[in-house]
Design a protein around this motif. Structure first.
Motif, PDB file in Angstrom:
ATOM      1  N   ILE A   3       0.868  -1.176   0.000  1.00 22.50           N
ATOM      2  CA  ILE A   3       0.000   0.000   0.000  1.00 22.50           C
ATOM      3  C   ILE A   3       0.903   1.223   0.000  1.00 22.50           C
ATOM      4  O   ILE A   3       1.716   1.392   0.911  1.00 22.50           O
ATOM      5  CB  ILE A   3      -0.912   0.031   1.253  1.00 22.50           C
ATOM      6  N   THR A   4       0.757   2.053  -1.011  1.00 22.95           N
ATOM      7  CA  THR A   4       1.589   3.263  -1.090  1.00 22.95           C
ATOM      8  C   THR A   4       0.718   4.449  -1.515  1.00 22.95           C
ATOM      9  O   THR A   4      -0.374   4.263  -2.054  1.00 22.95           O
ATOM     10  CB  THR A   4       2.710   3.120  -2.148  1.00 22.95           C
ATOM     11  N   LYS A   5       1.257   5.633  -1.275  1.00 23.36           N
ATOM     12  CA  LYS A   5       0.554   6.826  -1.751  1.00 23.36           C
ATOM     13  C   LYS A   5       0.580   6.833  -3.281  1.00 23.36           C
ATOM     14  O   LYS A   5       1.613   6.504  -3.880  1.00 23.36           O
ATOM     15  CB  LYS A   5       1.269   8.074  -1.218  1.00 23.36           C
ATOM     16  N   ALA A   6      -0.524   7.181  -3.889  1.00 26.57           N
ATOM     17  CA  ALA A   6      -0.570   7.205  -5.355  1.00 26.57           C
ATOM     18  C   ALA A   6       0.312   8.326  -5.866  1.00 26.57           C
ATOM     19  O   ALA A   6       0.260   9.448  -5.353  1.00 26.57           O
ATOM     20  CB  ALA A   6      -2.002   7.422  -5.825  1.00 26.57           C
TER      21      ALA A   6
ATOM     22  N   ASP B 157      -3.002   6.644 -11.939  1.00 23.72           N
ATOM     23  CA  ASP B 157      -2.990   5.317 -11.318  1.00 23.72           C
ATOM     24  C   ASP B 157      -4.332   4.977 -10.679  1.00 23.72           C
ATOM     25  O   ASP B 157      -4.570   3.833 -10.298  1.00 23.72           O
ATOM     26  CB  ASP B 157      -1.927   5.257 -10.207  1.00 23.72           C
ATOM     27  N   VAL B 158      -5.168   5.995 -10.488  1.00 30.56           N
ATOM     28  CA  VAL B 158      -6.367   5.844  -9.665  1.00 30.56           C
ATOM     29  C   VAL B 158      -7.643   5.820 -10.504  1.00 30.56           C
ATOM     30  O   VAL B 158      -8.527   4.983 -10.311  1.00 30.56           O
ATOM     31  CB  VAL B 158      -6.425   7.029  -8.655  1.00 30.56           C
ATOM     32  N   LYS B 159      -7.718   6.760 -11.451  1.00 33.29           N
ATOM     33  CA  LYS B 159      -8.994   6.985 -12.145  1.00 33.29           C
ATOM     34  C   LYS B 159      -9.503   5.780 -12.953  1.00 33.29           C
ATOM     35  O   LYS B 159     -10.708   5.522 -12.952  1.00 33.29           O
ATOM     36  CB  LYS B 159      -8.889   8.224 -13.036  1.00 33.29           C
ATOM     37  N   PRO B 160      -8.621   5.044 -13.658  1.00 41.02           N
ATOM     38  CA  PRO B 160      -9.162   3.935 -14.453  1.00 41.02           C
ATOM     39  C   PRO B 160      -9.920   2.908 -13.608  1.00 41.02           C
ATOM     40  O   PRO B 160     -10.987   2.446 -14.001  1.00 41.02           O
ATOM     41  CB  PRO B 160      -7.903   3.319 -15.094  1.00 41.02           C
TER      42      PRO B 160
ATOM     43  N   ARG C 146      -0.804  -2.448  -4.512  1.00 45.32           N
ATOM     44  CA  ARG C 146      -0.151  -3.129  -5.629  1.00 45.32           C
ATOM     45  C   ARG C 146       0.155  -4.569  -5.246  1.00 45.32           C
ATOM     46  O   ARG C 146       0.666  -4.826  -4.151  1.00 45.32           O
ATOM     47  CB  ARG C 146       1.176  -2.445  -5.978  1.00 45.32           C
ATOM     48  N   ALA C 147      -0.169  -5.452  -6.161  1.00 46.31           N
ATOM     49  CA  ALA C 147       0.277  -6.839  -6.033  1.00 46.31           C
ATOM     50  C   ALA C 147       1.302  -7.007  -7.135  1.00 46.31           C
ATOM     51  O   ALA C 147       0.939  -7.056  -8.312  1.00 46.31           O
ATOM     52  CB  ALA C 147      -0.894  -7.792  -6.202  1.00 46.31           C
ATOM     53  N   GLY C 148       2.582  -7.032  -6.768  1.00 45.77           N
ATOM     54  CA  GLY C 148       3.619  -6.960  -7.793  1.00 45.77           C
ATOM     55  C   GLY C 148       3.497  -5.614  -8.492  1.00 45.77           C
ATOM     56  O   GLY C 148       3.410  -4.577  -7.836  1.00 45.77           O
ATOM     57  N   SER C 149       3.419  -5.643  -9.816  1.00 48.70           N
ATOM     58  CA  SER C 149       3.331  -4.376 -10.549  1.00 48.70           C
ATOM     59  C   SER C 149       1.884  -3.985 -10.861  1.00 48.70           C
ATOM     60  O   SER C 149       1.636  -2.962 -11.483  1.00 48.70           O
ATOM     61  CB  SER C 149       4.133  -4.487 -11.852  1.00 48.70           C
ATOM     62  N   VAL C 150       0.936  -4.807 -10.429  1.00 49.73           N
ATOM     63  CA  VAL C 150      -0.467  -4.572 -10.785  1.00 49.73           C
ATOM     64  C   VAL C 150      -1.161  -3.735  -9.721  1.00 49.73           C
ATOM     65  O   VAL C 150      -1.075  -4.043  -8.521  1.00 49.73           O
ATOM     66  CB  VAL C 150      -1.212  -5.927 -10.902  1.00 49.73           C
TER      67      VAL C 150
ATOM     68  N   LEU D  16     -13.514   9.491   3.790  1.00 46.37           N
ATOM     69  CA  LEU D  16     -12.985   8.330   3.070  1.00 46.37           C
ATOM     70  C   LEU D  16     -13.814   8.183   1.803  1.00 46.37           C
ATOM     71  O   LEU D  16     -15.044   8.156   1.872  1.00 46.37           O
ATOM     72  CB  LEU D  16     -13.143   7.076   3.942  1.00 46.37           C
ATOM     73  N   ARG D  17     -13.154   8.128   0.662  1.00 50.07           N
ATOM     74  CA  ARG D  17     -13.903   8.086  -0.592  1.00 50.07           C
ATOM     75  C   ARG D  17     -13.237   7.137  -1.580  1.00 50.07           C
ATOM     76  O   ARG D  17     -12.071   6.760  -1.400  1.00 50.07           O
ATOM     77  CB  ARG D  17     -13.992   9.480  -1.204  1.00 50.07           C
ATOM     78  N   SER D  18     -13.978   6.762  -2.587  1.00 45.86           N
ATOM     79  CA  SER D  18     -13.402   6.080  -3.741  1.00 45.86           C
ATOM     80  C   SER D  18     -12.635   4.809  -3.375  1.00 45.86           C
ATOM     81  O   SER D  18     -11.500   4.621  -3.802  1.00 45.86           O
ATOM     82  CB  SER D  18     -12.450   7.035  -4.491  1.00 45.86           C
ATOM     83  N   VAL D  19     -13.256   3.965  -2.586  1.00 43.07           N
ATOM     84  CA  VAL D  19     -12.627   2.672  -2.279  1.00 43.07           C
ATOM     85  C   VAL D  19     -13.050   1.703  -3.380  1.00 43.07           C
ATOM     86  O   VAL D  19     -14.237   1.430  -3.552  1.00 43.07           O
ATOM     87  CB  VAL D  19     -13.075   2.132  -0.909  1.00 43.07           C
ATOM     88  N   ALA D  20     -12.091   1.225  -4.139  1.00 39.16           N
ATOM     89  CA  ALA D  20     -12.419   0.336  -5.258  1.00 39.16           C
ATOM     90  C   ALA D  20     -11.336  -0.714  -5.424  1.00 39.16           C
ATOM     91  O   ALA D  20     -10.137  -0.411  -5.329  1.00 39.16           O
ATOM     92  CB  ALA D  20     -12.547   1.147  -6.555  1.00 39.16           C
ATOM     93  N   VAL D  21     -11.761  -1.932  -5.656  1.00 39.95           N
ATOM     94  CA  VAL D  21     -10.832  -3.049  -5.832  1.00 39.95           C
ATOM     95  C   VAL D  21     -11.157  -3.737  -7.160  1.00 39.95           C
ATOM     96  O   VAL D  21     -12.336  -3.934  -7.493  1.00 39.95           O
ATOM     97  CB  VAL D  21     -10.943  -4.031  -4.635  1.00 39.95           C
ATOM     98  N   ASP D  22     -10.112  -4.058  -7.889  1.00 43.40           N
ATOM     99  CA  ASP D  22     -10.284  -4.793  -9.145  1.00 43.40           C
ATOM    100  C   ASP D  22     -10.996  -6.112  -8.840  1.00 43.40           C
ATOM    101  O   ASP D  22     -10.597  -6.827  -7.917  1.00 43.40           O
ATOM    102  CB  ASP D  22      -8.878  -5.059  -9.719  1.00 43.40           C
ATOM    103  N   PRO D  23     -12.048  -6.439  -9.605  1.00 41.17           N
ATOM    104  CA  PRO D  23     -12.794  -7.675  -9.325  1.00 41.17           C
ATOM    105  C   PRO D  23     -11.900  -8.918  -9.229  1.00 41.17           C
ATOM    106  O   PRO D  23     -12.190  -9.831  -8.457  1.00 41.17           O
ATOM    107  CB  PRO D  23     -13.755  -7.788 -10.517  1.00 41.17           C
ATOM    108  N   ALA D  24     -10.802  -8.916  -9.987  1.00 39.09           N
ATOM    109  CA  ALA D  24      -9.924 -10.095  -9.962  1.00 39.09           C
ATOM    110  C   ALA D  24      -9.189 -10.256  -8.638  1.00 39.09           C
ATOM    111  O   ALA D  24      -8.633 -11.318  -8.348  1.00 39.09           O
ATOM    112  CB  ALA D  24      -8.899  -9.993 -11.095  1.00 39.09           C
TER     113      ALA D  24
END
Ligand SMILES: CC(C)(COP(=O)(O)OP(=O)(O)OC[C@H]1O[C@@H](n2cnc3c(N)ncnc32)[C@H](O)[C@@H]1OP(=O)(O)O)[C@@H](O)C(=O)NCCC(=O)NCCS
Length: 146
Positions: free
Chosen positions: A10-13, A18-21, A43-47, A63-71
């Motif tokens: 977990i790092t600062k963007a 890196d965030v909007k897509p 990030r998991a590796g480079s993803v 706290l806003r915009s909490v989103a996780v890639d479905p995968a």
């Protein structure tokens, strides 16, 4: 929950690119993001597998915009991001975190947030674009002490 991710970072963007897509892919708004909002990425590796944002409002934060890639869901990614946001908010003197959600209230109650009457929200929160414009009036307000 599936196996937790051991190599989750977990790092600062660095940049909103890196965030909007991911926000857009998960149907969350991006037009009301302010330049001084702080975003964290997971990030998991480079993803980039998750993002979350903090809007600083003096002694409280949104706290806003909490989103996780479905995968990458159900691996504790959002939980780790929310913990990082809470640490950041605490370190910057905030005493309470608020959020607005249309359908993830049960999720956030697992992370210690409790529902708050919208009318009881502090003026700083009611004055945000997210409260005034972006979130529907039916959105549920929640808070957690830091
Ligand atoms: C909600 C969200 C951020 C959770 O991300 P995550 O990394 O999968 O969450 P965690 O791994 O920390 O927690 C997963 C657990 O939460 C549960 N959960 C996920 N979304 C939920 C929801 N909307 N309501 C209730 N529980 C939910 C999962 O079923 C899972 O439960 P389990 O541990 O019993 O299997 C993700 O599903 C997402 O991006 N959703 C779309 C965007 C969104 O709604 N964001 C929140 C509003 S800003």
């Amino acid at each position: 929950m599936l196996q937790p991710l051991n190599d989750l970072q977990i790092t600062k963007a660095g940049d909103l690119g890196d965030v909007k897509p991911l926000l857009a892919a998960r149907g969350l708004p991006t037009n009301d993001i302010r330049d001084d909002d702080t975003f964290f990425v997971a990030r998991a590796g480079s993803v980039i597998c998750g993002v979350a944002g903090l809007e600083a409002l003096g002694h409280v934060g949104l706290l806003r915009s909490v989103a996780v890639d479905p995968a990458w869901q159900r691996r504790g990614v959002a939980q780790a991001l929310v913990a990082a946001i809470a640490d950041r908010a605490r370190a910057h003197g905030m005493r309470q975190l608020f959020l607005l959600t249309t359908d993830a209230d049960r999720y956030f109650s697992r992370l210690g947030f409790a529902t708050v009457d919208r009318e009881a929200l502090p003026a700083e929160v009611r004055d945000t674009a997210q409260f005034r414009e972006t979130c529907p009036q039916t959105a549920i307000a929640m808070s957690r002490n830091l």
